[in-house]
Write a protein that holds these residues in place. Structure first.
Motif, PDB file in Angstrom:
ATOM      1  N   VAL A  36       0.832  -1.202   0.000  1.00 35.78           N
ATOM      2  CA  VAL A  36       0.000   0.000   0.000  1.00 35.78           C
ATOM      3  C   VAL A  36       0.868   1.254   0.000  1.00 35.78           C
ATOM      4  CG1 VAL A  36      -1.935  -1.124   1.158  1.00 35.78           C
ATOM      5  CG2 VAL A  36      -0.247   0.059   2.510  1.00 35.78           C
ATOM      6  N   ASN A  37       0.351   2.280  -0.636  1.00 38.79           N
ATOM      7  CA  ASN A  37       1.008   3.579  -0.680  1.00 38.79           C
ATOM      8  C   ASN A  37       0.743   4.267   0.661  1.00 38.79           C
ATOM      9  OD1 ASN A  37       1.695   6.272  -1.075  1.00 38.79           O
ATOM     10  ND2 ASN A  37       0.837   6.363  -3.131  1.00 38.79           N
ATOM     11  N   ALA A  38       1.817   4.606   1.379  1.00 35.75           N
ATOM     12  CA  ALA A  38       1.655   5.198   2.706  1.00 35.75           C
ATOM     13  C   ALA A  38       1.157   6.638   2.671  1.00 35.75           C
ATOM     14  CB  ALA A  38       2.975   5.121   3.466  1.00 35.75           C
ATOM     15  N   LYS A  39       1.023   7.216   1.478  1.00 31.70           N
ATOM     16  CA  LYS A  39       0.466   8.571   1.373  1.00 31.70           C
ATOM     17  C   LYS A  39      -1.060   8.539   1.346  1.00 31.70           C
ATOM     18  CE  LYS A  39       4.510  10.523  -0.817  1.00 31.70           C
ATOM     19  NZ  LYS A  39       5.133  11.077  -1.993  1.00 31.70           N
ATOM     20  N   SER A  40      -1.631   7.333   1.305  1.00 31.56           N
ATOM     21  CA  SER A  40      -3.084   7.187   1.216  1.00 31.56           C
ATOM     22  C   SER A  40      -3.655   6.553   2.488  1.00 31.56           C
ATOM     23  CB  SER A  40      -3.452   6.317   0.014  1.00 31.56           C
ATOM     24  OG  SER A  40      -4.821   5.985   0.050  1.00 31.56           O
ATOM     25  N   PRO A  41      -4.304   7.349   3.345  1.00 36.08           N
ATOM     26  CA  PRO A  41      -4.883   6.759   4.557  1.00 36.08           C
ATOM     27  C   PRO A  41      -5.943   5.704   4.241  1.00 36.08           C
ATOM     28  CG  PRO A  41      -5.506   9.086   4.350  1.00 36.08           C
ATOM     29  CD  PRO A  41      -4.515   8.791   3.276  1.00 36.08           C
ATOM     30  N   MET A  42      -6.631   5.870   3.129  1.00 34.63           N
ATOM     31  CA  MET A  42      -7.657   4.884   2.754  1.00 34.63           C
ATOM     32  C   MET A  42      -7.015   3.537   2.411  1.00 34.63           C
ATOM     33  SD  MET A  42     -10.384   6.427   3.366  1.00 34.63           S
ATOM     34  CE  MET A  42     -11.610   5.352   2.711  1.00 34.63           C
ATOM     35  N   GLN A  43      -5.888   3.560   1.700  1.00 31.82           N
ATOM     36  CA  GLN A  43      -5.203   2.309   1.383  1.00 31.82           C
ATOM     37  C   GLN A  43      -4.659   1.649   2.650  1.00 31.82           C
ATOM     38  OE1 GLN A  43      -2.273   2.233  -1.754  1.00 31.82           O
ATOM     39  NE2 GLN A  43      -3.518   3.509  -3.104  1.00 31.82           N
ATOM     40  N   ILE A  44      -4.149   2.464   3.574  1.00 33.15           N
ATOM     41  CA  ILE A  44      -3.623   1.922   4.829  1.00 33.15           C
ATOM     42  C   ILE A  44      -4.746   1.231   5.599  1.00 33.15           C
ATOM     43  CG2 ILE A  44      -2.577   2.483   7.054  1.00 33.15           C
ATOM     44  CD1 ILE A  44      -1.211   4.885   5.587  1.00 33.15           C
ATOM     45  N   MET A  45      -5.899   1.893   5.720  1.00 39.57           N
ATOM     46  CA  MET A  45      -7.021   1.294   6.444  1.00 39.57           C
ATOM     47  C   MET A  45      -7.555   0.060   5.723  1.00 39.57           C
ATOM     48  SD  MET A  45      -9.089   4.504   8.138  1.00 39.57           S
ATOM     49  CE  MET A  45      -9.672   5.081   6.578  1.00 39.57           C
ATOM     50  N   ALA A  46      -7.580   0.098   4.393  1.00 37.15           N
ATOM     51  CA  ALA A  46      -8.094  -1.032   3.617  1.00 37.15           C
ATOM     52  C   ALA A  46      -7.215  -2.273   3.754  1.00 37.15           C
ATOM     53  CB  ALA A  46      -8.216  -0.645   2.144  1.00 37.15           C
ATOM     54  N   ALA A  47      -5.955  -2.094   4.144  1.00 42.87           N
ATOM     55  CA  ALA A  47      -5.051  -3.232   4.312  1.00 42.87           C
ATOM     56  C   ALA A  47      -5.349  -4.020   5.590  1.00 42.87           C
ATOM     57  CB  ALA A  47      -3.599  -2.756   4.327  1.00 42.87           C
ATOM     58  N   CYS A  48      -6.235  -3.490   6.441  1.00 43.05           N
ATOM     59  CA  CYS A  48      -6.650  -4.170   7.687  1.00 43.05           C
ATOM     60  C   CYS A  48      -5.444  -4.598   8.517  1.00 43.05           C
ATOM     61  CB  CYS A  48      -7.535  -5.374   7.374  1.00 43.05           C
ATOM     62  SG  CYS A  48      -9.059  -4.942   6.535  1.00 43.05           S
ATOM     63  N   ILE A  49      -4.606  -3.630   8.862  1.00 41.30           N
ATOM     64  CA  ILE A  49      -3.380  -3.907   9.603  1.00 41.30           C
ATOM     65  C   ILE A  49      -3.714  -3.983  11.092  1.00 41.30           C
ATOM     66  CG2 ILE A  49      -1.038  -3.134  10.071  1.00 41.30           C
ATOM     67  CD1 ILE A  49      -1.180  -1.605   7.365  1.00 41.30           C
ATOM     68  N   LYS A  50      -3.644  -5.178  11.635  1.00 47.92           N
ATOM     69  CA  LYS A  50      -4.056  -5.458  13.014  1.00 47.92           C
ATOM     70  C   LYS A  50      -2.867  -5.412  13.972  1.00 47.92           C
ATOM     71  CE  LYS A  50      -8.175  -7.146  11.677  1.00 47.92           C
ATOM     72  NZ  LYS A  50      -9.138  -6.137  11.446  1.00 47.92           N
ATOM     73  N   LYS A  51      -3.170  -5.379  15.268  1.00 51.95           N
ATOM     74  CA  LYS A  51      -2.137  -5.446  16.298  1.00 51.95           C
ATOM     75  C   LYS A  51      -1.334  -6.735  16.113  1.00 51.95           C
ATOM     76  CE  LYS A  51      -1.141  -5.581  21.172  1.00 51.95           C
ATOM     77  NZ  LYS A  51      -1.639  -5.618  22.527  1.00 51.95           N
ATOM     78  N   GLY A  52      -0.017  -6.619  16.232  1.00 52.45           N
ATOM     79  CA  GLY A  52       0.861  -7.776  16.084  1.00 52.45           C
ATOM     80  C   GLY A  52       1.316  -8.035  14.660  1.00 52.45           C
ATOM     81  N   SER A  53       0.759  -7.312  13.703  1.00 56.42           N
ATOM     82  CA  SER A  53       1.165  -7.485  12.305  1.00 56.42           C
ATOM     83  C   SER A  53       2.582  -6.971  12.098  1.00 56.42           C
ATOM     84  CB  SER A  53       0.239  -6.702  11.359  1.00 56.42           C
ATOM     85  OG  SER A  53      -1.072  -7.184  11.412  1.00 56.42           O
ATOM     86  N   TYR A  54       3.310  -7.659  11.233  1.00 59.40           N
ATOM     87  CA  TYR A  54       4.633  -7.196  10.829  1.00 59.40           C
ATOM     88  C   TYR A  54       4.471  -6.365   9.567  1.00 59.40           C
ATOM     89  CZ  TYR A  54       6.380 -10.629  14.111  1.00 59.40           C
ATOM     90  OH  TYR A  54       6.635 -11.342  15.245  1.00 59.40           O
ATOM     91  N   VAL A  55       5.001  -5.155   9.583  1.00 58.85           N
ATOM     92  CA  VAL A  55       4.880  -4.245   8.453  1.00 58.85           C
ATOM     93  C   VAL A  55       6.272  -3.923   7.943  1.00 58.85           C
ATOM     94  CG1 VAL A  55       4.062  -1.986   7.666  1.00 58.85           C
ATOM     95  CG2 VAL A  55       2.782  -3.231   9.426  1.00 58.85           C
ATOM     96  N   LYS A  56       6.517  -4.234   6.676  1.00 62.09           N
ATOM     97  CA  LYS A  56       7.795  -3.888   6.046  1.00 62.09           C
ATOM     98  C   LYS A  56       7.623  -2.517   5.394  1.00 62.09           C
ATOM     99  CE  LYS A  56      11.003  -5.345   2.453  1.00 62.09           C
ATOM    100  NZ  LYS A  56      11.214  -6.323   1.372  1.00 62.09           N
ATOM    101  N   ILE A  57       8.426  -1.570   5.840  1.00 60.09           N
ATOM    102  CA  ILE A  57       8.378  -0.203   5.316  1.00 60.09           C
ATOM    103  C   ILE A  57       9.515  -0.036   4.315  1.00 60.09           C
ATOM    104  CG2 ILE A  57       8.436   2.246   5.895  1.00 60.09           C
ATOM    105  CD1 ILE A  57       7.904   1.265   8.865  1.00 60.09           C
TER     106      ILE A  57
END
Length: 88
Positions: free
Chosen positions: A43-64
């Protein structure tokens, strides 16, 4: 291009407020592309909608991944936000 993997510590994951805060910081650096990879999604981190749509939950590993001008500074700011739990 630089990358770092972080863990989401927010109880409710990346809901509207932290997603908006993250996108706001990333938008301050228009010459740096920031991509979040989580749960086989990019997801493009400039888009809050894309971030929310990714359903990133507690404990998820996120590669930036940051690529472009001031990428190290941008990555450091984003990592600090994750480590601080977005102030929650």
């Amino acid at each position: 291009m630089i990358t770092k993997t972080v863990t989401v510590s927010n109880e409710q994951g990346l809901h509207m407020r932290p997603a908006g805060a993250l996108a706001k910081v990333v938008k301050e650096y228009p010459d740096c592309e920031v991509i979040l990879n989580v749960n086989d999604k990019s997801v493009n981190a400039k888009s809050p909608m894309q971030i929310m749509a990714a359903c990133i939950k507690k404990g998820s590993y996120v590669k930036i991944t940051c690529n472009g001008a001031e990428e190290e500074m941008v990555l450091d700011k984003i990592v600090a936000m994750f480590e601080d739990g977005f102030g929650e």
